[in-house]
Write an enzyme that holds these catalytic residues in place. Structure first.
Site, mmCIF file in Angstrom:
data_model
loop_
_atom_site.group_PDB
_atom_site.id
_atom_site.type_symbol
_atom_site.label_atom_id
_atom_site.label_comp_id
_atom_site.label_asym_id
_atom_site.label_seq_id
_atom_site.Cartn_x
_atom_site.Cartn_y
_atom_site.Cartn_z
ATOM 1 N N HIS A 153 -76.309 11.004 30.296
ATOM 2 C CA HIS A 153 -77.298 9.361 31.057
ATOM 3 C C HIS A 153 -78.998 10.493 31.370
ATOM 4 C CE1 HIS A 153 -76.373 13.610 33.799
ATOM 5 N NE2 HIS A 153 -77.257 13.431 34.379
HETATM 6 C C1 UD1 Z 1 -79.628 11.692 39.309
HETATM 7 C C2 UD1 Z 1 -80.017 13.377 39.340
HETATM 8 C C3 UD1 Z 1 -79.423 13.913 37.852
HETATM 9 C C4 UD1 Z 1 -77.721 14.050 37.700
HETATM 10 C C5 UD1 Z 1 -77.159 12.800 37.548
HETATM 11 C C6 UD1 Z 1 -76.164 12.429 37.764
HETATM 12 C C7 UD1 Z 1 -82.558 13.406 40.196
HETATM 13 C C8 UD1 Z 1 -83.691 13.894 39.195
HETATM 14 N N1 UD1 Z 1 -81.566 13.468 39.036
HETATM 15 O O1 UD1 Z 1 -80.189 11.011 37.869
HETATM 16 O O2 UD1 Z 1 -79.987 15.511 38.134
HETATM 17 O O3 UD1 Z 1 -77.317 14.833 36.846
HETATM 18 O O4 UD1 Z 1 -78.291 12.424 39.102
HETATM 19 O O5 UD1 Z 1 -75.576 11.250 37.827
HETATM 20 O O6 UD1 Z 1 -82.890 12.871 41.173
HETATM 21 N N2 UD1 Z 1 -78.165 3.543 39.698
HETATM 22 C C9 UD1 Z 1 -76.449 3.049 40.882
HETATM 23 N N3 UD1 Z 1 -76.109 2.884 41.567
HETATM 24 C C10 UD1 Z 1 -76.531 4.161 41.472
HETATM 25 C C11 UD1 Z 1 -77.205 5.244 41.193
HETATM 26 C C12 UD1 Z 1 -77.726 4.945 40.476
HETATM 27 O O7 UD1 Z 1 -77.190 1.942 39.622
HETATM 28 O O8 UD1 Z 1 -75.404 4.995 42.359
HETATM 29 C C13 UD1 Z 1 -78.864 3.703 38.861
HETATM 30 C C14 UD1 Z 1 -80.410 2.814 39.580
HETATM 31 O O9 UD1 Z 1 -80.663 2.166 37.836
HETATM 32 C C15 UD1 Z 1 -81.093 4.375 39.180
HETATM 33 C C16 UD1 Z 1 -80.816 5.114 38.207
HETATM 34 O O10 UD1 Z 1 -79.268 4.615 37.865
HETATM 35 O O11 UD1 Z 1 -82.619 3.770 38.778
HETATM 36 C C17 UD1 Z 1 -81.207 6.789 37.679
HETATM 37 O O12 UD1 Z 1 -80.577 6.955 39.074
HETATM 38 P P1 UD1 Z 1 -80.881 7.897 40.010
HETATM 39 O O13 UD1 Z 1 -80.211 8.695 41.538
HETATM 40 O O14 UD1 Z 1 -82.387 7.254 40.461
HETATM 41 O O15 UD1 Z 1 -80.871 8.755 38.691
HETATM 42 P P2 UD1 Z 1 -79.995 9.804 37.551
HETATM 43 O O16 UD1 Z 1 -80.270 9.238 36.530
HETATM 44 O O17 UD1 Z 1 -78.610 9.549 38.610
#
Ligand code: UD1
Length: 386
Positions: A207
């Site tokens: 991820h």
């Molecule tokens: C975040 C953390 C990372 C951790 C990861 C675990 C930061 C900088 N990164 O990254 O350290 O390892 O979580 O998963 O905080 N999305 C969904 N549903 C959700 C959450 C996210 O669809 O419930 C999608 C969205 O398109 C979003 C993308 O995933 O933009 C990324 O989510 P985000 O929370 O920004 O970062 P992670 O890649 O999950």
């Protein structure tokens, strides 16, 4: 005396759950203590959040900030604005943050600027790679935290080298491993999918933006994994970020893509896997304790103890090296693992003990300060009998 326990994203939930329990168990002996669980809403999908609350037997959050996704600045700013508001309303005596996600830094920063003391759980880990958003979050959170709870001794040394006073640092162990110990039996009771045999499949997670955002990089990684999947089936619960980018990439039949899994289902799969391939941080620690070989698809790790004592191998992101590392694992006997110091399931208890000492001291200081403030000007301070 309110203590806010903050969680926002999937890897936070298993770190905070044992703390909720340990602190609530102490409320009887210290009735002034009120623990409030704050969910920032950084992760909001049921499979990224609600399922974890259920699996970990966590109470519903007392406060939900509903911050959601966005760019780093948008997400961090939204959490800060919402968290500052509830801090002003609720006036917590202490804010506890865990890990290294955007919510960790956002809440630490908002609290500290209101002069609310901050405790950071999992402090001092360093990848020394400032291209990682998590490294920025970790370093900034540590600088402003009053209490720094560490999972390994190297983290203490990192903090000391950066100028943190020893007084702030407490080596307590790993609350993520507390959750693992507590729930492993239930996780193992979950049946495996019919097509999988224990010890004869791999498990993949991917991820990290540096691995999945660039289509050529993701394609290269999955080409290597496709070849591994010719030897053994590989289960791939895809993070939403990654799932959005899989279209058009050819995948072997043996590579079994699924939705993200809940805590128990994932732990059950991990514990019985022949090998795990991952770019996560926490999974390096969990496989270390489970004795399952872990191939980390990154150039560095902030958790070096998982390589020196555990089952972790850093394979980097070059597809050829990943394939070589995976085949080497499959052709070798299972590695011997050692359990790092204090990864014994009692880290949250230790943290709760430190927090209680700190809060009681603060409560006593406040009472004596209130007595001083109540005294009329010129009134003599009672002298103890000689
Ligand atoms: C975040 C953390 C990372 C951790 C990861 C675990 C930061 C900088 N990164 O990254 O350290 O390892 O979580 O998963 O905080 N999305 C969904 N549903 C959700 C959450 C996210 O669809 O419930 C999608 C969205 O398109 C979003 C993308 O995933 O933009 C990324 O989510 P985000 O929370 O920004 O970062 P992670 O890649 O999950």
């Amino acid at each position: 005396m309110k203590v806010f326990l903050v969680a926002g994203a999937r890897p936070n939930f298993m770190k905070i759950a044992p703390l909720v329990e340990a602190l609530r168990a102490r409320a009887q002996a210290f009735p002034e203590l009120e623990t409030m669980l704050v969910h920032t809403g950084q992760h909001y999908d049921s499979r990224m959040s609600d399922e974890f609350f259920r699996d970990l037997d966590m109470p519903e959050p007392d406060i939900h900030l509903g911050a959601g996704s966005g760019t780093h600045a948008e997400q961090t700013a939204r959490v800060m604005v919402a968290f500052e508001k509830i801090c002003l309303e609720q006036k917590p005596a202490m804010v506890v943050v865990v890990g290294d996600v955007n919510s960790t830094l956002a809440c630490a920063l908002a609290a500290k600027k209101l002069e609310i003391p901050v405790a950071h759980v999992e402090a001092g880990l360093r990848s020394h790679d400032m291209r990682m958003p998590e490294e920025i979050n970790r370093r900034c959170t540590d600088i402003i935290s009053d209490l720094l709870f560490t999972t390994e001794r190297l983290a203490d040394r990192n903090l000391l080298r950066e100028g943190c006073s020893r007084r702030r640092i407490h080596f307590v162990g790993n609350t993520m491993i507390d959750s693992l110990h507590r729930h492993l039996e239930r996780a193992l009771a979950q049946p495996l999918p019919a097509s999988l045999d224990a010890g004869a499949y791999g498990l993949l997670t991917l991820h990290r933006p540096s691995n999945v955002d660039d289509p050529a990089t993701l394609r290269g990684l999955l080409q290597a994994i496709n070849q591994v999947a010719e030897r053994i089936p590989i289960v791939f619960p895809a993070h939403p970020r990654t799932a959005q980018r899989l279209a058009g990439i050819p995948l072997q039949d043996g590579l079994l893509v699924s939705e993200p899994l809940g805590y128990l289902a994932f732990l059950g799969l991990m514990a019985r896997a022949r090998m795990v391939l991952t770019d996560s941080g926490g999974i390096q620690e969990e496989t270390t304790v489970l004795g399952v070989p872990c191939i980390t698809l990154r150039e560095n790790t902030e958790r070096p103890i998982t390589c020196s004592m555990g089952t972790n191998v850093l394979a980097g992101t070059d597809p050829r090296q990943i394939l070589e590392a995976a085949l080497r694992v499959l052709d070798s006997p299972l590695p011997k693992n050692r359990i790092p110091e204090k990864w014994d399931g009692r880290a949250a208890e230790r943290i709760a003990d430190h927090l209680m000492i700190w809060l009681k001291r603060r409560s006593t200081d406040r009472r004596s300060q209130a007595r001083v403030n109540r005294r009329r000007p010129g009134e003599a301070i009672a002298q103890p009998n000689r």
